[in-house]
Design a protein around this motif. Structure first.
Motif, mmCIF file in Angstrom:
data_model
loop_
_atom_site.group_PDB
_atom_site.id
_atom_site.type_symbol
_atom_site.label_atom_id
_atom_site.label_comp_id
_atom_site.label_asym_id
_atom_site.label_seq_id
_atom_site.Cartn_x
_atom_site.Cartn_y
_atom_site.Cartn_z
ATOM 1 N N SER A 4 44.076 46.292 38.187
ATOM 2 C CA SER A 4 44.031 46.976 36.899
ATOM 3 C C SER A 4 44.181 48.480 37.082
ATOM 4 O O SER A 4 44.909 49.151 36.337
ATOM 5 N N ALA A 48 41.123 35.947 32.719
ATOM 6 C CA ALA A 48 42.294 36.700 33.171
ATOM 7 C C ALA A 48 43.210 37.035 31.997
ATOM 8 O O ALA A 48 43.741 38.146 31.906
ATOM 9 N N ASP A 52 44.183 40.747 30.750
ATOM 10 C CA ASP A 52 45.594 41.144 30.672
ATOM 11 C C ASP A 52 45.949 41.669 29.279
ATOM 12 O O ASP A 52 46.693 42.644 29.144
#
Length: 291
Positions: A4, A48, A52
């Motif tokens: 990230s 996840a 995202d």
């Protein structure tokens, strides 16, 4: 965390590591200690995907606080809404000035927060002064619903009331502390602000009119006209870094006596505080009233 941070850094975001940490913790509902004791846990597919999606919003320029819908101020959590500003550390100076003014008072202070937004200023003050009570005023009913939630969530809901009104117009009574972080950006400056501010902060909370001083005129006039500041009380307002002299002149013309200029942690002029205006005072020590 590494992935990230790299994604955000590659896009040129200066606070990439901090943003990545806030998003990871906030989206997944984790604490910092979770990163230390369980940092090698593999994310579930839905976790996840949620992370995202949040990263995509950040990469598109949306501030972290808007993505999370919440932010911390004065060490307390605050929910945000489209009609509320993101609480900023500079504004904690206003809370500190108000608390210093309340120190040594024999009676619990009555507080008024004009343009309360998320309620962060009033909530922080009442959280630090367990016997104090107060009213937050805002023109936005949506913001007031957020402020009410934040007051209750932070344990001061029974001592705080929230009122839809235009500055001082709907208020009566006498207050020991009057605070405000009003809109103070000159209208023609708003298009030059950072994109995250001008596209995601509510315009009504930024636009201070042609010279950035409209709200101060309304506040000073309303407090004086309504005798809202009790004898010995303090009016404290956040200001732009270059507005001290202009706000001083407005306050002096309205009969207020300056108590002090207070700087934020970066050393910029941030808060002006004033004593009661000259003339008759509302000395009532009774209940707060709403017109």
């Amino acid at each position: 965390m590494r992935r990230s941070t790299a994604l955000l850094s590659d896009r040129g975001l200066g606070e990439a590591e901090g943003d990545a940490r806030f998003l990871l913790l906030g989206i997944l509902g984790l604490e910092t200690r979770d990163l230390l004791v369980d940092g090698d846990r593999r994310l579930a597919a839905d976790e996840a995907a949620a992370l995202d999606a949040a990263l995509a919003r950040r990469l598109a320029g949306e501030p972290v606080a808007r993505i999370l819908g919440a932010w911390e101020f004065w060490g307390l959590p605050f929910r945000l809404g489209p009609d509320t500003l993101v609480p900023r550390p500079d504004t904690e100076t206003l809370v500190a000035v108000a608390l210093a003014a309340a120190a040594g008072r024999t009676a619990p202070p009555r507080c008024l927060d004009l343009g309360t937004g998320s309620g962060c200023i009033l909530t922080a003050i009442l959280h630090e002064l367990p016997a104090a009570c107060g009213i937050g005023v805002d023109r936005s009913e949506a913001a007031l619903r957020v402020a009410r939630h934040n007051a209750v969530a932070n344990g001061i809901g029974e001592r705080a009331a929230f009122l839809a009104g235009d500055w001082c117009d709907a208020i009566g009574g006498s207050f020991d502390l009057i605070v405000s972080n009003p809109p103070y950006i000159a209208r023609d400056v708003i298009p030059t602000l950072d994109r995250e501010v001008r596209t995601h902060d509510p315009a009504a909370a930024l636009d201070g009119g042609a010279d950035g001083l409209d709200a101060y005129r309304r506040i000073l006039e309303g407090v004086r006209r309504g005798d809202l500041l009790a004898r010995g009380g303090t009016l404290a307002v956040e200001i732009g870094f270059d507005q001290a002299d202009a706000v001083r002149m407005l306050a002096r013309a309205a009969g207020f006596t300056e108590r002090g200029l207070h700087r934020d942690l970066a050393g910029r002029d941030r808060v002006l505080s004033f004593d009661c205006p000259d003339g008759p005072y509302n000395r009532s020590q009774g209940c707060l009233t709403l017109r």
